[in-house]
Design a protein around this motif. Structure first.
Motif, PDB file in Angstrom:
ATOM      1  N   ASN A   1       0.593  -1.165  -0.052  1.00 28.11           N
ATOM      2  CA  ASN A   1       0.098  -0.142   0.033  1.00 28.11           C
ATOM      3  C   ASN A   1       1.029   1.349  -0.044  1.00 28.11           C
ATOM      4  O   ASN A   1       0.525   2.203  -0.641  1.00 28.11           O
ATOM      5  CB  ASN A   1      -1.015   0.020   1.334  1.00 28.11           C
ATOM      6  CG  ASN A   1      -1.994  -1.009   0.933  1.00 28.11           C
ATOM      7  OD1 ASN A   1      -2.412  -1.277  -0.168  1.00 28.11           O
ATOM      8  ND2 ASN A   1      -2.491  -1.164   2.084  1.00 28.11           N
ATOM      9  N   LYS A   2       1.811   1.289   1.015  1.00 29.39           N
ATOM     10  CA  LYS A   2       2.640   2.441   0.946  1.00 29.39           C
ATOM     11  C   LYS A   2       3.382   2.717  -0.226  1.00 29.39           C
ATOM     12  O   LYS A   2       3.516   4.063  -0.985  1.00 29.39           O
ATOM     13  CB  LYS A   2       3.795   1.990   2.039  1.00 29.39           C
ATOM     14  CG  LYS A   2       4.195   3.257   2.842  1.00 29.39           C
ATOM     15  CD  LYS A   2       5.356   2.897   3.727  1.00 29.39           C
ATOM     16  CE  LYS A   2       4.997   3.112   5.106  1.00 29.39           C
ATOM     17  NZ  LYS A   2       6.097   2.766   6.216  1.00 29.39           N
ATOM     18  N   LEU A   3       3.742   1.563  -1.002  1.00 28.03           N
ATOM     19  CA  LEU A   3       4.416   1.695  -2.303  1.00 28.03           C
ATOM     20  C   LEU A   3       3.551   2.312  -3.306  1.00 28.03           C
ATOM     21  O   LEU A   3       4.257   3.065  -4.271  1.00 28.03           O
ATOM     22  CB  LEU A   3       5.344   0.288  -2.814  1.00 28.03           C
ATOM     23  CG  LEU A   3       6.230   0.313  -3.586  1.00 28.03           C
ATOM     24  CD1 LEU A   3       7.641   1.198  -2.885  1.00 28.03           C
ATOM     25  CD2 LEU A   3       6.977  -1.013  -3.815  1.00 28.03           C
ATOM     26  N   ASN A   4       2.580   1.609  -3.333  1.00 24.96           N
ATOM     27  CA  ASN A   4       1.635   2.202  -4.009  1.00 24.96           C
ATOM     28  C   ASN A   4       1.362   3.704  -4.090  1.00 24.96           C
ATOM     29  O   ASN A   4       1.291   4.333  -5.101  1.00 24.96           O
ATOM     30  CB  ASN A   4       0.215   1.344  -3.985  1.00 24.96           C
ATOM     31  CG  ASN A   4       0.011   0.351  -5.262  1.00 24.96           C
ATOM     32  OD1 ASN A   4       0.432   0.303  -6.342  1.00 24.96           O
ATOM     33  ND2 ASN A   4      -0.749  -0.601  -4.617  1.00 24.96           N
ATOM     34  N   SER A   5       1.030   4.074  -2.982  1.00 24.78           N
ATOM     35  CA  SER A   5       0.925   5.573  -3.013  1.00 24.78           C
ATOM     36  C   SER A   5       2.130   6.547  -3.102  1.00 24.78           C
ATOM     37  O   SER A   5       1.984   7.540  -3.768  1.00 24.78           O
ATOM     38  CB  SER A   5       0.432   5.867  -1.333  1.00 24.78           C
ATOM     39  OG  SER A   5       1.566   5.903  -0.543  1.00 24.78           O
ATOM     40  N   VAL A   6       3.356   5.935  -3.050  1.00 25.31           N
ATOM     41  CA  VAL A   6       4.316   6.780  -3.306  1.00 25.31           C
ATOM     42  C   VAL A   6       4.682   6.527  -4.679  1.00 25.31           C
ATOM     43  O   VAL A   6       4.785   7.837  -5.363  1.00 25.31           O
ATOM     44  CB  VAL A   6       5.677   5.904  -2.753  1.00 25.31           C
ATOM     45  CG1 VAL A   6       6.858   6.342  -3.113  1.00 25.31           C
ATOM     46  CG2 VAL A   6       5.763   5.979  -1.218  1.00 25.31           C
ATOM     47  N   ILE A   7       4.267   5.388  -5.338  1.00 26.34           N
ATOM     48  CA  ILE A   7       4.410   5.438  -6.999  1.00 26.34           C
ATOM     49  C   ILE A   7       3.273   6.586  -7.612  1.00 26.34           C
ATOM     50  O   ILE A   7       3.738   7.294  -8.400  1.00 26.34           O
ATOM     51  CB  ILE A   7       4.114   4.086  -7.462  1.00 26.34           C
ATOM     52  CG1 ILE A   7       5.259   3.303  -7.435  1.00 26.34           C
ATOM     53  CG2 ILE A   7       3.833   4.259  -8.960  1.00 26.34           C
ATOM     54  CD1 ILE A   7       5.194   1.747  -7.571  1.00 26.34           C
ATOM     55  N   GLU A   8       2.192   6.367  -6.870  1.00 26.23           N
ATOM     56  CA  GLU A   8       1.195   7.588  -7.297  1.00 26.23           C
ATOM     57  C   GLU A   8       1.524   8.772  -7.214  1.00 26.23           C
ATOM     58  O   GLU A   8       1.307   9.737  -8.183  1.00 26.23           O
ATOM     59  CB  GLU A   8      -0.228   7.221  -6.639  1.00 26.23           C
ATOM     60  CG  GLU A   8      -1.132   6.781  -7.598  1.00 26.23           C
ATOM     61  CD  GLU A   8      -2.571   6.382  -6.711  1.00 26.23           C
ATOM     62  OE1 GLU A   8      -2.883   7.269  -5.771  1.00 26.23           O
ATOM     63  OE2 GLU A   8      -2.703   5.110  -6.773  1.00 26.23           O
ATOM     64  N   THR A   9       2.221   9.092  -5.955  1.00 26.98           N
ATOM     65  CA  THR A   9       2.500  10.785  -5.826  1.00 26.98           C
ATOM     66  C   THR A   9       3.926  11.071  -7.001  1.00 26.98           C
ATOM     67  O   THR A   9       3.733  11.825  -7.602  1.00 26.98           O
ATOM     68  CB  THR A   9       3.288  10.915  -4.381  1.00 26.98           C
ATOM     69  OG1 THR A   9       2.570   9.985  -3.683  1.00 26.98           O
ATOM     70  CG2 THR A   9       3.242  12.064  -3.965  1.00 26.98           C
ATOM     71  N   ILE A  10       4.713   9.974  -7.190  1.00 29.58           N
ATOM     72  CA  ILE A  10       5.775  10.352  -7.945  1.00 29.58           C
ATOM     73  C   ILE A  10       5.202  10.553  -9.255  1.00 29.58           C
ATOM     74  O   ILE A  10       5.638  11.425 -10.068  1.00 29.58           O
ATOM     75  CB  ILE A  10       6.744   9.151  -8.071  1.00 29.58           C
ATOM     76  CG1 ILE A  10       7.674   8.998  -6.806  1.00 29.58           C
ATOM     77  CG2 ILE A  10       8.030   9.342  -9.247  1.00 29.58           C
ATOM     78  CD1 ILE A  10       8.593   7.788  -6.874  1.00 29.58           C
ATOM     79  N   GLN A  11       4.181   9.559  -9.600  1.00 32.58           N
ATOM     80  CA  GLN A  11       3.603   9.844 -11.015  1.00 32.58           C
ATOM     81  C   GLN A  11       3.071  11.150 -11.279  1.00 32.58           C
ATOM     82  O   GLN A  11       3.148  11.803 -12.132  1.00 32.58           O
ATOM     83  CB  GLN A  11       2.515   8.746 -11.197  1.00 32.58           C
ATOM     84  CG  GLN A  11       3.430   7.708 -12.073  1.00 32.58           C
ATOM     85  CD  GLN A  11       2.284   6.566 -12.382  1.00 32.58           C
ATOM     86  OE1 GLN A  11       1.250   6.398 -11.497  1.00 32.58           O
ATOM     87  NE2 GLN A  11       2.881   5.201 -12.957  1.00 32.58           N
ATOM     88  N   LYS A  12       2.227  11.573  -9.999  1.00 29.81           N
ATOM     89  CA  LYS A  12       1.447  12.689  -9.997  1.00 29.81           C
ATOM     90  C   LYS A  12       2.397  13.945 -10.307  1.00 29.81           C
ATOM     91  O   LYS A  12       2.294  14.606 -11.202  1.00 29.81           O
ATOM     92  CB  LYS A  12       0.752  12.993  -8.913  1.00 29.81           C
ATOM     93  CG  LYS A  12      -1.000  12.540  -8.979  1.00 29.81           C
ATOM     94  CD  LYS A  12      -1.604  12.813  -7.930  1.00 29.81           C
ATOM     95  CE  LYS A  12      -2.788  11.809  -7.767  1.00 29.81           C
ATOM     96  NZ  LYS A  12      -3.296  11.736  -6.156  1.00 29.81           N
ATOM     97  N   ILE A  13       3.414  14.050  -9.443  1.00 30.85           N
ATOM     98  CA  ILE A  13       4.667  15.163  -9.562  1.00 30.85           C
ATOM     99  C   ILE A  13       5.180  15.071 -10.816  1.00 30.85           C
ATOM    100  O   ILE A  13       5.585  15.965 -11.700  1.00 30.85           O
ATOM    101  CB  ILE A  13       5.629  14.941  -8.440  1.00 30.85           C
ATOM    102  CG1 ILE A  13       4.829  15.112  -7.158  1.00 30.85           C
ATOM    103  CG2 ILE A  13       6.603  15.950  -8.636  1.00 30.85           C
ATOM    104  CD1 ILE A  13       5.835  14.642  -5.911  1.00 30.85           C
TER     105      ILE A  13
END
Lengths: 241, 302
Positions: free
Chosen positions: B166-178
């Motif tokens: 879950n953590k990694l998923n949200s990190v990836i999502e944030t990186i993608q958004k930025i």
């Protein structure tokens, strides 16, 4: 009578025809009004008139820089309104243009300035190497081929411009105040050069308000005033009432 | 045609060199944009790779009671396999479990000693269940508790990696958004900057353009140098940005591999070198050409 006219037509094929042409610029400024004019092949015609009389506009319509607002200009039988859209660059190669301010490239030598006209229209290198020296010889600038424009006199610069105009072997030379920046002696030389070019078969349209050079040419004179033709002398002098 | 291309290409090289500082600043901004876009690309790609690996490792182990018969377990296996969410089920018998245990603890004599002391095989037979999707483990867990064989089940060891995923998923999502928003921002800047560069070139070549038109140069001849200019900006920038990426990854990679040993940024970069360079060149020349075309549309009347 009819026969005679036909023979006349055969002899002097009409190269440029203005058919009821008017030109209005933005802001409703009427530059030319109801112009009807035939210029025959091989003719030398001087267009005279005061500043703002429409001389430059008349010339611009010939080299298709501007389009007629009303009426049509024909070049060698083709309506320029069509040519402008489809074949402008080819049309421009049929016409050599010469201007008051020479329009030379300051960072190119005399030779390069003339060669440039051939380069940008895609002529092969061999053709350029062959034609440019010939043309420079005609205008008498062979010895100055490697000079830059700023190293030449005004008259010489205008000769370079004429050489560049001739390099495509155009059907017609259009000269807009070619002597406007030159002293009387240089002006005479330029007009002599234009007459010689005309004698070699090229049609010349010369716009000028310089009485001396128009008189010197002693050819057909078209007088414009406020955008209208007020006189058309078959062979004459610069006369403005 | 060839003559047209070589002559106009030479013309654009000449103009780029003549306007040295303008070209340098244009290329720098382009490099920056491409660099930022590719850094985010590399990061999200490696993070995704990481996630995939962790997802693969995630599973549910269903341990059966010591007295459960093998037939029952195999029947349970077929039942679990029929569940929609399940990707694979692996049966690990008591014996295999013991083997594995011994192997993993081969260097721990104390553990092996105590195993001997207990005597027999204390380990339980198990089904190792992998889900199609990490979010499905919850459902699988619930289904197993409801299943016919649930009485035979000793315990369900559910999904240790869930939080990490879950953590990694949200990190990836944030990186993608930025990454996407910065990418868009820099794409816009790149377009503007090439637009401006070509605009200035058009302006400085005003005289040449006028003369070209008067002596009957074809439209292509007048336009091509500006398109080439855009493409050259794009290609030079992408090559510089790929080099820059190489240098910075080499620098970062050593730190990353210290903290997360399974991830190698460098390997990813090297393995995908062709793709990265290709995309950069495409993207770079895209910015260049579009910027150039925009400027020509506005300032070059042919």
């Amino acid at each position: 009578m009819i026969n005679e006219e036909n023979i006349q037509e055969e002899k002097n094929k009409i190269m440029i025809k203005f058919d009821n042409v008017s030109k209005t610029y933005k802001g409703d400024f009427m530059a030319l009004e109801e112009i009807n004019l035939d210029i025959a092949e091989g003719e030398f015609i001087s267009v005279v008139g005061q500043s703002g009389s429409g001389k430059s506009t008349l010339l611009k319509l010939i080299y298709a820089e501007e389009a007629a607002t009303v009426g049509e200009v024909y070049f060698d039988g083709n309506p320029l309104s069509v040519v402008r859209k489809k074949n402008l660059s080819a049309h421009r190669r049929e016409i050599g243009t010469v201007f008051q301010d020479f329009k030379l490239l300051p960072r190119k030598t005399v030779y390069e300035n003339v060669a440039y006209a051939l380069e940008v229209s895609g002529a092969p290198d061999e053709e350029i190497a062959e034609n440019v020296p010939q043309i420079l010889d005609i205008v008498g600038l062979t010895t100055k081929a490697k000079k830059y424009p700023h190293q030449l006199s005004g008259g010489e610069q205008q000769k370079v411009a004429i050489a560049r105009a001739l390099v495509h072997t155009p059907m017609i030379i259009v000269a807009d105040e070619p002597t406007g920046n030159l002293d009387p002696i240089a002006s005479l030389e330029i007009v002599r050069l234009l007459i010689r070019i005309n004698e070699l078969g090229t049609t010349v349209v010369l716009a000028s308000h310089d009485k001396d050079i128009v008189d010197k040419a002693n050819k057909r004179v078209l007088v414009l005033e406020n955008g209208r033709i007020i006189a058309d002398y078959p062979q004459g002098k610069y006369k403005i009432s | 045609m060839l003559l047209l291309i070589t002559r106009t290409f030479k013309e654009s090289i000449r103009s780029i060199l003549r306007n040295g500082w303008l070209s340098v600043s244009t290329i720098s901004i382009l490099v920056m944009s491409l660099y930022i876009i590719s850094v985010f690309f590399v990061f999200t790609s490696t993070a995704n790779e990481m996630l995939k690996e962790i997802k693969n490792k995630a599973n549910i182990s269903v341990y059966f009671k010591a007295d459960a018969e093998e037939g029952v377990i195999l029947a349970a296996k077929t039942e679990v396999e029929k569940m929609n969410e399940v990707k694979s089920v692996e049966y690990i018998s008591k014996e295999v479990a013991l083997e594995n245990f011994k192997r993993t603890n081969a260097n721990e004599p104390v553990i092996l000693e105590s195993l001997k002391e207990i005597g027999g095989n204390p380990l339980l037979a198990a089904l190792v269940v992998r889900a199609n999707n990490p979010t499905d483990y919850q459902t699988i867990d619930e289904n197993i508790t409801k299943a016919t064989f649930s009485e035979e089940v000793s315990r369900v060891n559910y999904n240790k990696n869930k939080e990490l995923i879950n953590k990694l998923n949200s990190v990836i999502e944030t990186i993608q958004k930025i990454g996407i928003s910065l990418g868009l921002l820099f794409a816009a800047i790149s377009l503007l900057i090439t637009f401006n560069a070509v605009r200035i070139t058009i302006y400085t070549h005003k005289q040449e353009i006028e003369i070209m038109r008067l002596v009957g140069a074809s439209n292509m001849f007048i336009r091509l140098p500006f398109i080439f200019e855009g493409i050259i900006y794009g290609i030079v920038s992408s090559v510089v940005s790929v080099l820059l990426l190489f240098i910075s990854l080499k620098f970062i990679a050593s730190y990353v591999s210290l903290t997360i040993p399974t991830v190698s940024l460098m390997n990813f970069y090297l393995a995908n070198f062709g793709t990265i360079l290709g995309y950069q060149i495409l993207l770079g020349s895209f910015f260049g050409v579009i910027g150039g075309l925009m400027a020509m549309r506005k300032y070059l009347k042919v």
